[in-house]
Structures are given as structure tokens and as C-alpha cells.
Enzyme design. Structure first.
Site, PDB file in Angstrom:
ATOM      1  N   ARG A 109       0.791  -1.195   0.176  1.00  0.00           N
ATOM      2  CA  ARG A 109      -0.086  -0.055  -0.001  1.00  0.00           C
ATOM      3  C   ARG A 109       0.744   1.014   0.047  1.00  0.00           C
ATOM      4  O   ARG A 109       0.428   2.442  -0.426  1.00  0.00           O
ATOM      5  CB  ARG A 109      -1.034  -0.191   1.258  1.00  0.00           C
ATOM      6  CG  ARG A 109      -1.633   1.033   1.260  1.00  0.00           C
ATOM      7  CD  ARG A 109      -2.678   1.196   2.446  1.00  0.00           C
ATOM      8  NE  ARG A 109      -3.834   0.270   2.125  1.00  0.00           N
ATOM      9  CZ  ARG A 109      -4.282  -0.795   2.692  1.00  0.00           C
ATOM     10  NH1 ARG A 109      -4.192  -1.018   4.054  1.00  0.00           N
ATOM     11  NH2 ARG A 109      -5.337  -1.523   2.234  1.00  0.00           N
ATOM     12  N   TYR A 110       2.061   1.206   0.585  1.00  0.00           N
ATOM     13  CA  TYR A 110       2.904   2.236   0.662  1.00  0.00           C
ATOM     14  C   TYR A 110       4.007   1.978  -0.149  1.00  0.00           C
ATOM     15  O   TYR A 110       4.559   1.082  -0.630  1.00  0.00           O
ATOM     16  CB  TYR A 110       3.469   2.557   2.084  1.00  0.00           C
ATOM     17  CG  TYR A 110       2.414   2.755   3.062  1.00  0.00           C
ATOM     18  CD1 TYR A 110       1.751   4.040   3.456  1.00  0.00           C
ATOM     19  CD2 TYR A 110       1.888   1.820   4.141  1.00  0.00           C
ATOM     20  CE1 TYR A 110       0.837   4.295   4.200  1.00  0.00           C
ATOM     21  CE2 TYR A 110       1.030   2.074   4.881  1.00  0.00           C
ATOM     22  CZ  TYR A 110       0.499   3.412   4.921  1.00  0.00           C
ATOM     23  OH  TYR A 110      -0.734   3.543   6.171  1.00  0.00           O
ATOM     24  N   ARG A 113       7.335   0.071   1.705  1.00  0.00           N
ATOM     25  CA  ARG A 113       6.967  -1.120   2.524  1.00  0.00           C
ATOM     26  C   ARG A 113       6.174  -1.974   2.297  1.00  0.00           C
ATOM     27  O   ARG A 113       4.865  -1.577   1.823  1.00  0.00           O
ATOM     28  CB  ARG A 113       7.015  -0.592   4.064  1.00  0.00           C
ATOM     29  CG  ARG A 113       6.095   0.486   4.326  1.00  0.00           C
ATOM     30  CD  ARG A 113       6.312   1.211   5.405  1.00  0.00           C
ATOM     31  NE  ARG A 113       5.463   2.152   6.118  1.00  0.00           N
ATOM     32  CZ  ARG A 113       5.241   3.290   5.384  1.00  0.00           C
ATOM     33  NH1 ARG A 113       5.944   3.850   4.242  1.00  0.00           N
ATOM     34  NH2 ARG A 113       4.247   4.282   5.731  1.00  0.00           N
ATOM     35  N   CYS A 122      -3.525 -17.100  15.736  1.00  0.00           N
ATOM     36  CA  CYS A 122      -2.992 -15.953  16.793  1.00  0.00           C
ATOM     37  C   CYS A 122      -3.065 -16.661  18.142  1.00  0.00           C
ATOM     38  O   CYS A 122      -3.713 -17.887  18.108  1.00  0.00           O
ATOM     39  CB  CYS A 122      -4.356 -14.911  16.790  1.00  0.00           C
ATOM     40  SG  CYS A 122      -4.173 -13.850  15.204  1.00  0.00           S
ATOM     41  N   CYS A 126      -8.972 -11.555  19.081  1.00  0.00           N
ATOM     42  CA  CYS A 126      -9.214 -10.372  19.914  1.00  0.00           C
ATOM     43  C   CYS A 126     -10.763 -10.062  19.369  1.00  0.00           C
ATOM     44  O   CYS A 126     -10.803 -10.181  18.213  1.00  0.00           O
ATOM     45  CB  CYS A 126      -8.316  -9.314  19.442  1.00  0.00           C
ATOM     46  SG  CYS A 126      -6.751  -9.820  20.040  1.00  0.00           S
ATOM     47  N   CYS A 129     -10.855  -7.673  16.537  1.00  0.00           N
ATOM     48  CA  CYS A 129      -9.885  -7.767  15.514  1.00  0.00           C
ATOM     49  C   CYS A 129     -10.184  -7.199  13.985  1.00  0.00           C
ATOM     50  O   CYS A 129     -11.487  -7.441  13.651  1.00  0.00           O
ATOM     51  CB  CYS A 129      -9.529  -9.297  15.105  1.00  0.00           C
ATOM     52  SG  CYS A 129      -8.223  -9.405  13.829  1.00  0.00           S
ATOM     53  N   ARG A 131      -8.865  -7.922  11.206  1.00  0.00           N
ATOM     54  CA  ARG A 131      -8.666  -8.843  10.340  1.00  0.00           C
ATOM     55  C   ARG A 131      -9.805 -10.127  10.517  1.00  0.00           C
ATOM     56  O   ARG A 131      -9.274 -11.525  10.284  1.00  0.00           O
ATOM     57  CB  ARG A 131      -7.379  -9.364   9.873  1.00  0.00           C
ATOM     58  CG  ARG A 131      -6.742  -8.159   9.417  1.00  0.00           C
ATOM     59  CD  ARG A 131      -5.570  -8.663   8.676  1.00  0.00           C
ATOM     60  NE  ARG A 131      -4.680  -7.463   8.380  1.00  0.00           N
ATOM     61  CZ  ARG A 131      -3.599  -7.023   8.971  1.00  0.00           C
ATOM     62  NH1 ARG A 131      -3.257  -7.772   9.981  1.00  0.00           N
ATOM     63  NH2 ARG A 131      -3.030  -5.912   8.599  1.00  0.00           N
ATOM     64  N   ASP A 290     -11.609   0.226  13.326  1.00  0.00           N
ATOM     65  CA  ASP A 290     -11.958   0.087  12.092  1.00  0.00           C
ATOM     66  C   ASP A 290     -13.557  -0.255  11.731  1.00  0.00           C
ATOM     67  O   ASP A 290     -14.035  -0.601  12.991  1.00  0.00           O
ATOM     68  CB  ASP A 290     -11.147  -1.069  11.339  1.00  0.00           C
ATOM     69  CG  ASP A 290      -9.819  -0.841  11.353  1.00  0.00           C
ATOM     70  OD1 ASP A 290      -9.185   0.632  10.950  1.00  0.00           O
ATOM     71  OD2 ASP A 290      -8.616  -1.458  11.329  1.00  0.00           O
ATOM     72  N   ASP A 327      -7.288   4.312  10.103  1.00  0.00           N
ATOM     73  CA  ASP A 327      -6.799   3.607   8.792  1.00  0.00           C
ATOM     74  C   ASP A 327      -7.752   3.721   7.788  1.00  0.00           C
ATOM     75  O   ASP A 327      -8.880   3.478   8.045  1.00  0.00           O
ATOM     76  CB  ASP A 327      -6.476   2.172   9.044  1.00  0.00           C
ATOM     77  CG  ASP A 327      -5.353   1.527   8.534  1.00  0.00           C
ATOM     78  OD1 ASP A 327      -5.053   1.984   7.156  1.00  0.00           O
ATOM     79  OD2 ASP A 327      -4.723   0.571   8.767  1.00  0.00           O
ATOM     80  N   LYS A 334      -2.699   4.917   6.652  1.00  0.00           N
ATOM     81  CA  LYS A 334      -2.912   5.512   8.016  1.00  0.00           C
ATOM     82  C   LYS A 334      -2.949   6.910   8.127  1.00  0.00           C
ATOM     83  O   LYS A 334      -1.936   7.358   7.336  1.00  0.00           O
ATOM     84  CB  LYS A 334      -1.965   4.938   9.077  1.00  0.00           C
ATOM     85  CG  LYS A 334      -2.229   3.260   9.329  1.00  0.00           C
ATOM     86  CD  LYS A 334      -0.924   2.823  10.185  1.00  0.00           C
ATOM     87  CE  LYS A 334      -1.104   1.170  10.299  1.00  0.00           C
ATOM     88  NZ  LYS A 334      -0.537   0.561   8.863  1.00  0.00           N
TER      89      LYS A 334
HETATM   90  C1  LIG Z   1       0.188  -0.449   8.800  1.00  0.00           C
HETATM   91  C2  LIG Z   1       0.644  -0.741   7.608  1.00  0.00           C
HETATM   92  C3  LIG Z   1       2.002  -0.643   7.195  1.00  0.00           C
HETATM   93  C4  LIG Z   1       3.126  -0.125   8.043  1.00  0.00           C
HETATM   94  O1  LIG Z   1       2.862   1.281   8.353  1.00  0.00           O
HETATM   95  P1  LIG Z   1       3.715   2.435   8.989  1.00  0.00           P
HETATM   96  O2  LIG Z   1       2.919   3.342   9.246  1.00  0.00           O
HETATM   97  O3  LIG Z   1       4.970   2.120   8.498  1.00  0.00           O
HETATM   98  O4  LIG Z   1       3.845   1.642  10.610  1.00  0.00           O
HETATM   99  C5  LIG Z   1       2.491  -1.244   5.771  1.00  0.00           C
HETATM  100  N1  LIG Z   1       1.560  -1.669   5.151  1.00  0.00           N
HETATM  101  C6  LIG Z   1       0.228  -1.774   5.460  1.00  0.00           C
HETATM  102  C7  LIG Z   1      -0.812  -2.300   4.486  1.00  0.00           C
HETATM  103  C8  LIG Z   1      -0.374  -1.469   6.694  1.00  0.00           C
HETATM  104  O5  LIG Z   1      -1.430  -1.519   6.925  1.00  0.00           O
HETATM  105  S1  SF4 Z   2      -5.720  -8.259  16.421  1.00  0.00           S
HETATM  106 FE1  SF4 Z   2      -6.526  -9.930  15.139  1.00  0.00          FE
HETATM  107  S2  SF4 Z   2      -4.525 -10.707  14.199  1.00  0.00           S
HETATM  108 FE2  SF4 Z   2      -3.893  -9.511  16.071  1.00  0.00          FE
HETATM  109  S3  SF4 Z   2      -3.633 -10.936  17.698  1.00  0.00           S
HETATM  110 FE3  SF4 Z   2      -5.802 -10.209  17.852  1.00  0.00          FE
HETATM  111  S4  SF4 Z   2      -6.891 -11.599  16.567  1.00  0.00           S
HETATM  112 FE4  SF4 Z   2      -4.903 -12.015  15.902  1.00  0.00          FE
END
Ligand SMILES: *Cc1c(COP(=O)(O)O)cnc(C)c1O
Ligand code: SF4
Length: 365
Positions: A109-110, A113, A122, A126, A129, A131, A290, A327, A334
Site C-alpha cells: 500500500r505504501y 514497505r 493467533c 481479539c 480484530c 482482520r 476500523d 486507517d 494510516k
Molecule cells: C500499517 C501498515 C504498514 C506499516 O505502516 P507504518 O505507518 O510504516 O507503520 C504497511 N503496510 C500496510 C498495508 C499497513 O496496513
Molecule cells: S488483533 Fe487480530 S490478528 Fe492481532 S492478535 Fe488479535 S486476533 Fe490476531
């Protein structure tokens, strides 16, 4: 004697992380083996676990007070009927991670990175969560073979200098399996830093053992971001895990999620961030919750997060103040959302407030 100490004394394998994983509580019957479960709660859990997966380590459960419906630990680990509520803005994949996926397990996305979803397992699922659509789905977890093929994407993109290994929780992988992934990333010349995102120090601190740290130390520079949402999670066990990681020379950051009724006030957050810095963990992000399905009851208004950070800034060490971020729904990444200290900017001067609300002026050059 705390309940954690009591259970640790009763179960000789308490400090074995595999034992903790094997003995996770996933149902009302399972919970009843550990604590007394009122009939109402039993029915609620039975209704909800048909829809959403639950898994709690005995360790994390030992911190919960199930008699208190407002308990910040219980709310993070035990399913609730409120997860069945739907709000109009909910989405299964609110950050459109599927849309930014360049391989089945890499999200780009960035510019510099990527996020690598190394496993969908996990320590605990949580309740908040993001995801939750995929965590715990064993068929979404890549095999070693698939993942190695996917790393070709990173090998072919020299602009990627930072790889965030997350999931799921990568520290639930066997150490040799995790080492395979990390060593292959380290062998890519343009990958400058490797990061791991994990909740294991919070929900399964016994996993942070010498074998794991000995392995990780070989692949510096490696950063670890943990997730603690409430001061009560920073137990002696969690503190020991964090200390060991810091002693291994690993820089530590914390990513909290702003959760209604759990940590959505400045006093609770102040306690948490001050405790984190004592453990050598730098508060990094505070996330606005989210728009994931089934977590509407955890969401606060955005102003709540802005207000918390405003109250922390100036009143605690600068590095104890996390950045409050949303996000962006749809996949914009973010975005920091902050209090606006600037009253006015013109050709002559900038007029702004300090942390106490007093007004100051800075003349423009
Ligand atoms: C959060 C995230 C990152 C890392 O973001 P930073 O702001 O550098 O911590 C990289 N890729 C994705 C898809 C993310 O959601
Ligand atoms: S937030 Fe989601 S991905 Fe992270 S440890 Fe908890 S359940 Fe697992």
C-alpha cells in the site's frame, strides 16, 4: 494469590506456550472447565461462537473478571451478543486489503514497505480484530512453498526497504518456520528492516523464550510492535517478556486500538503509556477502531481519540504519546488525526496554543 499464580501453581505446564495454545478456551463448555459460567453467559457464548471464532489462552483468561461485564480484559476475549449487531457502515474488509494485495499474502500500500501475512493463527482471537474475516482460517495461512514463491514479489521490487511480518500473529509459528521466512527476507539486499507485529507478549508471554530471541537476534535490524490496550495487561509475565526482547536489542513499539469502555479515557491511556515506557516500549499508534463487521460496539467518536492525545501531550514524556490514526476506509493508509494547536497563520506570524491552552506567537522570517 492472584488467579494467574493459582493456576500456574496448579498446572505444571503453565509456562509451556504450546500447552497454552492447546488448552485455549473456544466454547462455553471449555470456559466452564476453568471458571463458573452463569447460565445467561453460557447461552450468549453458544449463540455467538456459531458465528465468530473464540480462542483465549488460559493465561489471558486468568486476568479476566467475568463477574464484571465492564471488565476490560473480558471484553477483549469473550464473545458478546453485540458482535451480532450490524451497523450500516460495516464491511468485511474495510481497509480493502484484498484490493492492495499483490500476492495472496502480501499487501503493498505504501511506496517503500509491504505487509506480509505470514500466518492466520493467533494466540488469542481479539474481539475487536480488524482482520477477523480471516484470522483463524487455516486455509488462508500460506504454506512454506507458497510463501517462498510470494517473496519473489519482494525480490523483484527494489523499492521495498521495510517488510512488516504480521498476520494473524507470526510469533505463533514454530521458531524454525519463522526463521525460514525471516532469513529469506534478510537475504534480499534491498530489505533494510524487518518488522514483526505481534500480540503474543500480551496474550501468550511465555512464548518469548531464549530460543526465539536467540533466533531473532541474528536478523537485526529487526523491530517488534506489540499490542497492549490496557494497563491490566502489563502483568509481571508480560513485563518479563518485554524486558527480554528489549535486552535482546530489539526496539519495541506499541499499537493500541481505541476501544469503547476499555481504554477510551485519558486517565486509562495515561496509565498504559507510562507503564509501557517503563517497560522500554514506545507507544507508536493509537488506532481509531476500523469499520469491521461485528465490532461497532467498540467504536468511539473520533473526537475521543483526539481529546485523549491532546490531554497526554505536554503532560507526559513526549515519547510516551502515541500518534492517533485512522486507517482510511477503502485503503488509503494510516492518517494521523490530531488536535489543531494553530489558531492562525499569516504573513507576519503564527498564532498557536500550548498544551495548557495558552496562546503564543511566532514571528515569520
Ligand atoms: C500499517 C501498515 C504498514 C506499516 O505502516 P507504518 O505507518 O510504516 O507503520 C504497511 N503496510 C500496510 C498495508 C499497513 O496496513
Ligand atoms: S488483533 Fe487480530 S490478528 Fe492481532 S492478535 Fe488479535 S486476533 Fe490476531
Amino acid at each position: 494469590m492472584s488467579r494467574t499464580e493459582e493456576w500456574a501453581a496448579r498446572f505444571p505446564q503453565w509456562n509451556d506456550w504450546h500447552w497454552q495454545m492447546r488448552n485455549r478456551i473456544t466454547s462455553a463448555d471449555g470456559l466452564a472447565e476453568w471458571v463458573s459460567v452463569p447460565e445467561g453467559l453460557r447461552r450468549e457464548i453458544e449463540e455467538c461462537t456459531g458465528v465468530f471464532r473464540m480462542a483465549v489462552t488460559p493465561y489471558f483468561l486468568s486476568l479476566a473478571d467475568l463477574d464484571d461485564p465492564e471488565d476490560p480484559i473480558t471484553k477483549q476475549c469473550i464473545v458478546s451478543r453485540r458482535e451480532l449487531e450490524r451497523s450500516p457502515n460495516d464491511a468485511p474488509d474495510p481497509l480493502n486489503e484484498t484490493g492492495s494485495a499483490v500476492t495472496p499474502h502480501i499487501i503493498h500500500r505504501y511506496p517503500d514497505r509491504v505487509l506480509l501475512l505470514a500466518t492466520m493463527e493467533c494466540g488469542m482471537f481479539c474481539r475487536h480484530c480488524t482482520r477477523r474475516r480471516i484470522v483463524g482460517e487455516s486455509d488462508v495461512t500460506p504454506t512454506a512453498r507458497e510463501l517462498d514463491d510470494e517473496l519473489d514479489y519482494i525480490r523483484a521490487h527494489p523499492e521495498i526497504r521495510d517488510v512488516l511480518v504480521s498476520g494473524g500473529d507470526p510469533l505463533t509459528l514454530p521458531t524454525d518456520r519463522l526463521e525460514t521466512i525471516i532469513s529469506r527476507l534478510r537475504a534480499i539486499p534491498h530489505v533494510e528492516i524487518i518488522r514483526i507485529g505481534t500480540r503474543v507478549p500480551c496474550v501468550l508471554p511465555m512464548r518469548i523464550d531464549d530460543e526465539l530471541l536467540g533466533m531473532l537476534k541474528k536478523y537485526q535490524p529487526l523491530w517488534i510492535n506489540v499490542q497492549f490496550n490496557h494497563d491490566r495487561e502489563l502483568t509481571p509475565e508480560a513485563e518479563a517478556a518485554l524486558n527480554k526482547m528489549a535486552d535482546a536489542g530489539i526496539p519495541l513499539g506499541n499499537q493500541s486500538v481505541l476501544l469503547r469502555g476499555i481504554n477510551d479515557d485519558a486517565d486509562t491511556m495515561r496509565k498504559l503509556v507510562l507503564h509501557l515506557v517503563r517497560c522500554r516500549v514506545r507507544p507508536y499508534y493509537l488506532y481509531q477502531c476500523d469499520l469491521t463487521e461485528g465490532i461497532a460496539h467498540f467504536r468511539t467518536r473520533v473526537e475521543t481519540g483526539v481529546d485523549i492525545i491532546h490531554k497526554l501531550q505536554g503532560n507526559v514524556s513526549g515519547f510516551a504519546v502515541p500518534k492517533f490514526v485512522i486507517d482510511a476506509p477503502g485503503g488509503g493508509g494510516k492518517v494521523p488525526i490530531g488536535y489543531d494547536y494553530v489558531r492562525e497563520i499569516n504573513d507576519k506570524e503564527v498564532v498557536f496554543e500550548n498544551y495548557e491552552g495558552d496562546v503564543y506567537r511566532y514571528p515569520q522570517p
